[in-house]
Design a protein around this motif. Sequence first.
Motif, mmCIF file in Angstrom:
data_model
loop_
_atom_site.group_PDB
_atom_site.id
_atom_site.type_symbol
_atom_site.label_atom_id
_atom_site.label_comp_id
_atom_site.label_asym_id
_atom_site.label_seq_id
_atom_site.Cartn_x
_atom_site.Cartn_y
_atom_site.Cartn_z
ATOM 1 N N LEU A 123 66.161 2.795 17.572
ATOM 2 C CA LEU A 123 67.318 3.186 17.665
ATOM 3 C C LEU A 123 67.758 2.891 19.294
ATOM 4 N N CYS A 124 68.267 1.778 19.439
ATOM 5 C CA CYS A 124 68.745 1.258 20.730
ATOM 6 C C CYS A 124 67.444 1.425 21.615
ATOM 7 N N ALA A 125 66.278 1.110 21.055
ATOM 8 C CA ALA A 125 65.149 1.456 21.767
ATOM 9 C C ALA A 125 64.296 0.264 22.396
ATOM 10 N N TYR A 126 63.567 0.513 23.271
ATOM 11 C CA TYR A 126 62.545 -0.639 23.804
ATOM 12 C C TYR A 126 61.372 -0.965 22.675
ATOM 13 N N VAL A 127 61.328 -2.275 22.372
ATOM 14 C CA VAL A 127 60.310 -2.781 21.499
ATOM 15 C C VAL A 127 59.412 -3.486 22.427
ATOM 16 N N PRO A 128 58.471 -3.021 22.778
ATOM 17 C CA PRO A 128 57.202 -3.654 23.548
ATOM 18 C C PRO A 128 56.350 -4.638 23.039
ATOM 19 N N ASN A 129 55.939 -5.760 23.786
ATOM 20 C CA ASN A 129 54.840 -6.732 23.455
ATOM 21 C C ASN A 129 53.561 -6.211 23.941
ATOM 22 N N ASN A 130 52.437 -6.618 23.489
ATOM 23 C CA ASN A 130 51.289 -5.890 24.005
ATOM 24 C C ASN A 130 51.097 -6.125 25.610
ATOM 25 N N GLY A 131 50.927 -5.032 26.323
ATOM 26 C CA GLY A 131 50.582 -5.050 27.637
ATOM 27 C C GLY A 131 52.100 -4.857 28.608
ATOM 28 N N GLU A 132 53.218 -4.628 27.923
ATOM 29 C CA GLU A 132 54.383 -4.282 28.424
ATOM 30 C C GLU A 132 54.492 -2.626 28.574
ATOM 31 N N SER A 133 55.394 -2.572 29.746
ATOM 32 C CA SER A 133 55.483 -0.907 29.944
ATOM 33 C C SER A 133 57.186 -0.980 29.989
ATOM 34 N N LEU A 134 57.855 0.211 29.936
ATOM 35 C CA LEU A 134 59.398 0.308 29.943
ATOM 36 C C LEU A 134 60.005 -0.576 31.291
ATOM 37 N N PHE A 135 59.104 -0.195 32.174
ATOM 38 C CA PHE A 135 59.451 -0.705 33.763
ATOM 39 C C PHE A 135 59.513 -2.274 33.475
ATOM 40 N N SER A 136 58.413 -2.727 32.822
ATOM 41 C CA SER A 136 58.250 -4.409 32.979
ATOM 42 C C SER A 136 59.567 -4.898 31.926
ATOM 43 N N ILE A 137 59.623 -4.274 30.976
ATOM 44 C CA ILE A 137 60.930 -4.539 30.047
ATOM 45 C C ILE A 137 62.062 -4.739 30.877
#
Length: 264
Positions: A123-137
């Motif tokens: 829900l309007c959320a961060y979808v990470p790849n392996n090794g990612e953080s919220l800050f990096s995205i």
Amino acid sequence: MKKSITTAAVILMTAFGTQIQANTVSPSTIVIVHGAWSSAKDFKDVEAELKKSGNEVITVNLPGHGDDKTPVSSLTLQGYVDVVKKAIGTRKNITLVGHSFGGMVVSETAEQIPGQIKKLIYLCAYVPNNGESLFSISAADKETHIGQYIQPDEKSGVVGIAKEGILDFFAADAPKKTADGLIANFKPEPMGPLATPVALTPANFGKIDKVYIFTEYDHAIGLTLQKSMAKTANITKTYSLPTSHTPFFSQPGVVASILSQEAK
């Protein structure tokens, strides 16, 4: 073929389809994880609507949020995940919903207990790849208004939002009573978990069905980034709502309808 469903279509499904399906489909378990600067209480209206349809609903309150007094120094991303896993227990066929930063938490949770998760809803959320953080995205987000209002406090290990920017950033379309309460009860967000990368694999996280709900007038996570994350994650089932970053305040019935439909 990519599917995108608008608010109008969701309302029609609610009006004509939900009651019939509620009589023929077994209730589902929906677990909701809130985002940063938020708490489980923010989803009370969505939870109430979902329960009317017979769903089992678990709204997880992450440590250090809402009324929880866990010290900031004790808060970790894995600690958040552990709380979600504990809430799920031995249940299976879970529809796991993450809002905003909650997308990071539900992704890592699904990686660790993939056999219990039927579907992930962002829900309007961060979808990470392996090794990612919220800050990096979030560093790639050119549309967010965070830069205007962010108030980091590295000594205390938290990050806040300036009072005058809370509604613009989160909830420009929230009802006045809700908006007033949001400002009055706002508290800084623990910084450590936001900087922690996830560890995801194609064999676990990668194989779980995923849905994305876009928010078109979002000043926290820009729509361009939302669509980019969904595309990168190969999410082909999407919905689009004409709301701010908090549709659970402005359109709780519509959000509940989407979650209920997707949980069946």
